[in-house]
Design an enzyme around this catalytic site. Structure first.
Site, mmCIF file in Angstrom:
data_model
loop_
_atom_site.group_PDB
_atom_site.id
_atom_site.type_symbol
_atom_site.label_atom_id
_atom_site.label_comp_id
_atom_site.label_asym_id
_atom_site.label_seq_id
_atom_site.Cartn_x
_atom_site.Cartn_y
_atom_site.Cartn_z
ATOM 1 N N ASP A 190 17.482 16.260 127.466
ATOM 2 C CA ASP A 190 16.881 16.731 126.211
ATOM 3 C C ASP A 190 17.516 16.167 125.104
ATOM 4 O O ASP A 190 18.450 15.092 125.069
ATOM 5 C CB ASP A 190 17.348 18.246 126.120
ATOM 6 C CG ASP A 190 16.846 19.059 124.747
ATOM 7 O OD1 ASP A 190 15.606 18.644 124.357
ATOM 8 O OD2 ASP A 190 17.500 19.904 124.386
ATOM 9 N N LYS A 191 17.021 16.225 123.907
ATOM 10 C CA LYS A 191 17.456 15.342 122.608
ATOM 11 C C LYS A 191 18.470 16.350 121.703
ATOM 12 O O LYS A 191 19.545 16.336 121.677
ATOM 13 C CB LYS A 191 16.398 14.936 121.778
ATOM 14 C CG LYS A 191 16.792 14.196 120.455
ATOM 15 C CD LYS A 191 15.657 13.698 119.533
ATOM 16 C CE LYS A 191 15.338 14.758 118.645
ATOM 17 N NZ LYS A 191 16.524 15.215 117.766
ATOM 18 N N GLU A 230 16.679 18.716 104.782
ATOM 19 C CA GLU A 230 16.828 19.295 103.606
ATOM 20 C C GLU A 230 18.159 19.876 103.162
ATOM 21 O O GLU A 230 18.320 19.699 102.045
ATOM 22 C CB GLU A 230 15.700 20.605 103.312
ATOM 23 C CG GLU A 230 14.216 19.971 103.290
ATOM 24 C CD GLU A 230 13.350 21.135 102.368
ATOM 25 O OE1 GLU A 230 13.042 22.002 102.753
ATOM 26 O OE2 GLU A 230 12.973 20.696 101.216
ATOM 27 N N THR A 277 11.866 15.881 125.230
ATOM 28 C CA THR A 277 12.056 16.599 123.895
ATOM 29 C C THR A 277 10.786 17.369 123.439
ATOM 30 O O THR A 277 9.796 16.895 123.528
ATOM 31 C CB THR A 277 12.820 15.815 122.859
ATOM 32 O OG1 THR A 277 13.109 16.606 121.907
ATOM 33 C CG2 THR A 277 11.934 14.786 122.574
ATOM 34 N N ARG A 293 7.135 16.148 122.216
ATOM 35 C CA ARG A 293 6.278 17.286 121.957
ATOM 36 C C ARG A 293 5.772 17.829 123.377
ATOM 37 O O ARG A 293 4.770 18.049 123.571
ATOM 38 C CB ARG A 293 4.968 17.046 121.158
ATOM 39 C CG ARG A 293 5.247 16.365 119.758
ATOM 40 C CD ARG A 293 6.292 17.325 118.900
ATOM 41 N NE ARG A 293 5.509 18.100 118.197
ATOM 42 C CZ ARG A 293 6.109 19.383 117.530
ATOM 43 N NH1 ARG A 293 7.252 19.177 117.651
ATOM 44 N NH2 ARG A 293 5.391 20.201 116.981
ATOM 45 N N ASN A 312 14.630 26.146 126.805
ATOM 46 C CA ASN A 312 13.342 25.369 127.096
ATOM 47 C C ASN A 312 13.950 24.169 127.890
ATOM 48 O O ASN A 312 13.089 23.506 128.379
ATOM 49 C CB ASN A 312 13.005 24.645 125.758
ATOM 50 C CG ASN A 312 14.055 23.876 125.191
ATOM 51 O OD1 ASN A 312 15.251 24.147 125.146
ATOM 52 N ND2 ASN A 312 13.463 23.165 123.770
#
Length: 1247
Positions: free
Chosen positions: A448-449, A549, A726, A860, A889
């Site tokens: 996974d990332k 952000e 990922t 994705r 996940n």
């Protein structure tokens, strides 16, 4: 370098930004009615899709438990037994309970063929006519084996019981009998109304009804699901928000929910709520999923829709598979081989006994036993007798020893301080004891990332302002330093103390106020965002929709531009100790197509200005011809991109009042548009976002975990291929690929469309072959990338489905067929499979192509797709796979792979609970594989080779003896020697080799990853090694029997007595065997310790000690029938002649082994032999390297711009502009009601 990118917009290919659903629907599952749908014209407005009642198979009635037990909701379990289709909320991962443990465990153990074989053997030994050995010689070892395994299984299952109990006993407030009662999670049922408080875990899949925030806005942390700590927001329906705030209203709530059946789609929920005669649509934004955590919301209320096994997180966890190592499978096949050999040998000896009895036995009066049995009957009994005598060819103690070794190796992993993460007090944990040696054979790693390779922490590293670059270590006067110190932020009382920046010159310029561009740069960062803020204990806590952000707003805060608060139409900041409020006229939010966001502000002096930040590719297209600093900023962007930093361009535009008013009217029209509102808004945004003036650019580091690039480089040298799977966006995943050195500048990258085209060509060529050749003998396929050089694949989930013929957008494909754009799949020219064989060949082609590449990144992708990719490689490459992840996940791929590793220490522990091994940092994977995995593999192989050898050498002596005893199943040794040989006389030295042996130490194992290759190739234990052990055992058994036999044939003792009796022969052969096997393991031992030395000498000493005891007259008097070798040992071993015989036997047995080992290490040394030979030199070199400070890791240079990967999804702009997130009664800024509630300090720092 030309890197072809796929533009999915406007093509028939899938959208790279969309994560496909995780089910496996195909065209065959389409409803017949869907073919008859009216065709939709491209420009026609589309009505909102509402699920048909027929699709709504799940009904939930609020506050009505008996409703869900009605007969219509019952399902048949067994025969006439029925139960409710609605699962309870208790989860169960354990296997046994008090009543089922003994029968179930014994049933599972006797499924192992060896245990069943020994049980049958025990039964044979009870039959008087057949038995040749006492029953206890089999019973004792069998009971030990079953007992040790049962205890281990019990301990593992008790741990599962504790974990289940801990989760099921969590408390939650449930509305029952008109009031909230605290119940255990296990007692919650579908249809219950629950109350959740801040920082509570969500107990089931819940429909959000209301919360203490405006518009039932609720923030959730999904670390358990995907490892991400940035918050997501959920919204309740307006009608439930307004009518269900009080307990009395909630108690009277009686809505009927009709929704989709339980499924594994984390990204989709469709349903309707029928209440007071009205129907209200429900979607994913209204759902709180099990495993998430309530954040920044004091209280919220929800309705349980799916419970327990029906929840999406449990549906995504995949099937728990029983995992076995390759060595286990090979060992089973070898046991079958031994069993076949045993039957053949016993049959041969039985036939020999039949003929011998006919010719000799029946005619020798002194052999008459009083039984009237013919030769055939005696031969039949002899067959079973030899089955018992030679049963040690299949050693029962082998399985006990293997379990002990695996347990010890697991403990070494748990105790390894170099895999202990002190920051979070997290040690490595081997959660299984059966897979250790498989760690030494890994060929593919699937990672996974987010949270695995990265920390999900963004750090403001560099920037360029008005053509000048900042961020390198610099003094306040602008002198560049080799090594600087971080800026002291004590002058700014509201600075984030954990923020580090090395360039003192930029701080000095901002504080002086003379550099207008620098001040404008940080003012933009403090104003142009969708961050929410809370004042907590005098501290500012920011909450952003994405970590990027948060990092930018925190940077502005430290440089003196502090974002303080916002309302629906204002934003307040402190500019260098002066507080100013700006009127927000419009907020143009980010999305994946626009790749930018803008804000239009009215300044206190009446000016109107647009601030914009976004990806360089979209900003440069919209710059004014008069904008300065284009070239210098472009150069700096390339420098930042080479350092794999995430870049973002900042610009502004002054707008006249007239221009703004004209644009505002268009904006209002677009906002109320009923058809394709998003496209209309994007079109209006384009009209104002032009002629922009460049200010500069930021560079953010997506912080990798420590040591990730070095770990990946080391594993690549060990010929282990790493694939990243990922759910993140393509740009983000690609960027991280470069950051962690998985992708390099010299790689040719292939994207989805290119891959699909190459596979389509291969498929078309296959279809053009004659049908007779097509499915015949497999011929070697040509490589997909014949050109020299390195290749990499980057493919999205949508393209993965397209390529592997999984679920597509079915209705769209049908419409395209009807419109004539795509022919039915029966046409061979179409890209669809004609049958299952063609689909399988397509999958094989994809795996072959991917395996030709140095790196593969799938982005994705859904949890189920992750598991499918791992399955494909396992299925078609027969490779040993390892999956590593940290979120729910990742559970599917962790369970699917041969070995699953969970990253622990994060808040999400779902992956750890499903894993085989767990540790806190990705970098520990290198030590787990290259040290523990390699050692475990080598030890287990050496143990098995030697164990088979010593049992062949022990057992086959009976075979040679049978030629001299009329094939009568007479044993060569004493009964007690047979019983204790594997338990006491030869087991400890080989057990210690299996636990402690190492060819080179851990540092050299890490320094030379090539040492890992033999494990991948299965070099140290295979059928070749097995037959070498077999022939070695045959040779040693020949020597051990025939040299003493020859010595006893015509001899005379010193005292005139001939020591040529049967018992003396048994003592000499047994003594020779014990010396030989213990000295043989000494030759095999690479790593000597005091314990090994003690074990070898101790085993020999134990043999003589026990032998003299059981041959003593005293024990014979007590147990005359059990101990019959009275005085045999003392009588035989006082003869020097027999000691000479033992020495000669042992010497001849070991001499060939010594010669072969000498020649092989001298003439054909392996990589390990060469490193062992030069071990001292390498160790001195490493000590020298440790004394010198290692240079900082240099990132690879590349001529590409770092992609803009700003957020997974749309930000909070719609919440801010609609006022839904703002309190209905605004309070002063010092109060807690100003914005969102609370974020733990650690999360705020991560942001």
């Amino acid at each position: 370098m030309n890197r072809h990118r796929v533009d999915s917009q406007g093509s028939l290919g899938p959208d790279d930004e969309v994560m496909p659903y995780s089910d496996d629907e195909t065209d065959d599952e389409l409803e017949p009615s869907s073919e008859d749908e009216p065709e939709e014209l491209p420009g026609a407005p589309q009505p909102p899709v509402e699920a048909k009642p027929s699709e709504m198979g799940w009904k939930v009635k609020a506050n009505d438990r008996p409703y869900h037990h009605l007969p219509e909701f019952q399902k048949k379990v067994f025969l006439c037994i029925k139960k409710s289709r609605y699962s309870g909320n208790a989860i169960k991962t354990y296997k046994y309970n008090v009543l089922t443990f003994l029968p179930l465990n014994l049933y599972e153990q006797f499924k192992r063929v060896a245990n069943l074989y020994f049980l049958a053997l025990l039964i044979l030994q009870i039959i008087p006519d057949i038995t040749t050995l006492p029953w206890y010689t089999t019973l004792i070892p069998l009971v030990v084996v079953l007992g040790v395994t049962a205890i281990k299984d019990l301990v593992d299952d008790l741990a599962r019981h504790r974990m289940d109990k801990e989760i099921n006993n969590r408390k939650c407030d449930v509305l029952l009998d008109g009031g909230f009662q605290e119940l255990k999670w296990s007692n919650i049922q579908v249809g219950d109304v629950v109350r959740l408080k801040k920082n509570d875990f969500i107990p089931a899949d819940v429909l959000l009804l209301s919360s203490s925030n405006p518009n039932s806005l609720t923030y959730v942390e999904t670390a358990e699901l995907d490892g991400e700590t940035n918050l997501k927001f959920k919204l309740g329906l307006r009608v439930t928000d307004e009518k269900l705030q009080e307990m009395r209203e909630l108690a009277d709530f009686n809505a009927l929910i009709e929704c989709e059946e339980p499924n594994n789609r984390l990204d989709k929920f469709v349903g309707t709520m029928l209440w007071d005669g009205e129907r209200y649509p429900l979607d994913q934004d209204n759902m709180l999923l099990r495993g998430c955590k309530i954040r920044n919301t004091e209280v919220c209320h929800g309705l349980i829709i799916f419970a327990g096994a029906d929840t999406k997180i449990m549906r995504n966890s995949g099937k728990t598979r029983f995992k076995r190592t390759r060595i286990d499978e090979l060992m089973n096949y070898m046991v079958y081989t031994i069993f076949v050999l045993l039957v053949l040998v016993c049959a041969g000896l039985a036939i020999g006994h039949t003929f011998w009895y006919d010719d000799i036995g029946s005619k020798a009066w002194y052999l008459f036993d009083g039984k009237n049995q013919d030769a055939s009957h005696r031969g039949f009994l002899s067959f079973w007798g030899y089955i018992i005598v030679l049963n040690t060819m299949v050693p029962i103690s082998l399985y006990v020893s293997v379990e002990v070794i695996r347990l010890g190796q697991s403990k070494f992993i748990n105790w390894d301080l170099q895999m202990y993460f002190s920051e979070k007090d997290t040690p490595a944990k081997a959660r299984t004891t059966t897979l250790n040696e498989q760690l030494g054979q890994i060929e593919y790693i699937f990672s996974d990332k987010t949270g695995t390779l990265t920390q999900n922490v963004m750090q403001f590293k560099k920037c360029t302002i008005a053509g000048r670059s900042y961020g390198d270590p610099t003094t306040a006067e602008g002198v560049v330093l080799d090594r600087g110190r971080p800026v002291d932020w004590s002058w700014n009382r509201q600075a984030d103390r954990k923020f580090e920046f090395m360039d003192h010159a930029l701080v000095a310029r901002v504080r002086s106020g003379k550099d207008k561009d620098a001040n404008e740069f940080f003012k933009l960062l403090s104003l142009c965002h969708t961050v929410m803020v809370e004042h907590k204990d005098g501290e500012l806590v920011y909450q952003a929709a994405s970590p990027d952000e948060g990092a930018l707003v925190t940077a502005a805060r430290n440089f003196g531009y502090v974002f303080l608060s916002r309302t629906q139409d204002t934003i307040t900041i402190r500019e260098m100790e002066q507080e100013r409020t700006y009127e927000m006229l419009a907020l143009l939010d980010f999305n994946s197509d626009r790749k930018r966001m803008s804000i239009i502000l009215k300044f206190p002096d009446g000016r109107i200005r647009l601030y914009c930040k976004g990806a360089d590719t979209v900003i440069y297209e919209r710059l004014s011809p008069n904008s300065g600093h284009k070239e210098t900023t472009q150069t700096d962007l390339d420098v930042f991109a080479n350092a794999t930093l995430r870049t973002l361009c900042l610009c502004y535009k002054d707008i006249s009042t007239e221009e703004y008013e004209a644009w505002s009217r268009k904006h209002k029209e677009a906002r109320v548009s009923t058809s394709d509102r998003d496209a209309a808004l994007d079109h209006v945004y384009e009209q104002i976002e032009n002629n922009l003036m460049m200010i500069g650019a930021t560079a953010i580091e997506d912080k990798l975990q420590d040591g990730v690039p070095e770990t990946i480089a080391a594993l690549a040298k060990a010929d282990i291929k790493i694939w990243v799977l990922t759910g993140d966006k393509k740009e983000t995943a690609e960027n991280i690929g470069y950051s962690c050195s998985l992708l390099t500048e010299d790689m040719q990258i292939h994207y989805g469309e290119d891959i699909n085209e190459k596979l389509g060509i291969r498929q078309a060529n296959r279809r053009n072959e004659p049908r007779t050749l097509r499915r015949g003998k497999k011929k070697p396929t040509e490589p997909f990338f014949p050109a020299p050089g390195k290749n990499a694949l980057i493919i999205t989930g949508g393209w993965l489905n397209e390529i592997l013929y999984e679920k597509k957008k079915k209705r769209r494909r049908l419409r395209l067929r009807r419109l004539g754009k795509r022919t039915p799949p029966s046409n061979p020219q179409d890209g669809q499979p004609m049958d299952d064989w063609e689909k399988e060949m397509r999958q094989i082609d994809f795996v072959d192509m991917a395996c030709e590449c140095e790196a593969v990144i799938c982005c994705r992708v859904t949890p189920k797709q992750k598991g499918n990719v791992v399955s494909l490689v396992k299925k078609y490459k027969k490779a040993v796979t390892l999956s590593i992840g940290d979120g729910a996940n990742d559970v599917n791929m962790i369970k699917t792979a041969d070995i699953g590793v969970g990253i622990s220490g994060q808040e999400g522990m779902q992956a750890v609970m499903s894993s085989d091994y767990a540790f806190a940092q990705f970098r520990y994977l290198q030590r787990l594989l290259l040290v523990h995995g390699r050692w475990s593999y080598i030890r287990m192989c050496k143990f098995l080779r030697y164990f088979f050898f010593k049992n062949f050498a022990f057992t086959l002596v009976h075979f040679w003896y049978s030629f001299f005893n009329g094939y009568s199943a007479q044993v060569t040794y004493e009964d007690w020697f047979i019983t204790l040989y594997n338990l006491a006389y030869s087991n400890l030295p080989v057990l210690l080799v299996g636990l402690l042996d190492q060819d080179v130490n851990d540092k050299l194992s890490m320094k030379f990853p090539k040492l890992y290759l033999p494990g991948q190739q299965g070099t140290f234990f295979n059928y070749k090694n097995f037959f070498i052990s077999l022939f070695h055992g045959i040779f040693v058994s020949l020597i051990i029997f025939f040299i003493p036999y020859g010595a006893f044939l015509q001899t005379m003792g010193q005292d005139g007595e001939a020591p040529s009796d049967y018992q003396s022969l048994a003592v000499v052969t047994a003594s020779s065997l014990v010396f030989t096997v213990n000295l043989q393991i000494s030759l095999e031992t690479s790593y000597w310790t005091f314990v090994n030395c003690f074990a070898v000498l101790g085993s020999i000493a134990i043999y003589f000690g026990i032998m003299f005891d059981i041959h003593s007259a005293g024990i014979h008097v007590i147990f005359p029938s059990a101990f019959t070798f009275t005085g045999a040992a003392s009588n035989a071993l006082r003869q020097p002649y027999l000691w000479l015989t033992i020495i000669l036997t042992v010497g001849i047995s070991l001499l060939p082994v010594i010669c072969i080992q000498f020649l092989s290490k001298s003439i054909w040394p392996s990589v390990g032999d060469k490193i062992q030979r030069n071990r001292k030199r390498y160790e001195m070199e490493m000590e020298e390297e440790e004394r010198k400070k290692p240079p900082a890791f240099q990132r690879g240079q590349r001529s590409r711009r770092s992609a803009y990967a700003f957020s997974h999804s749309r930000g909070y702009a719609d919440l801010i502009s609609s006022g839904r997130s703002i309190r209905r009664r605004p309070a002063s800024r010092s109060g807690p009601q100003d914005s969102i509630r609370e974020v733990p300090q650690r999360e705020a720092e991560n942001i």
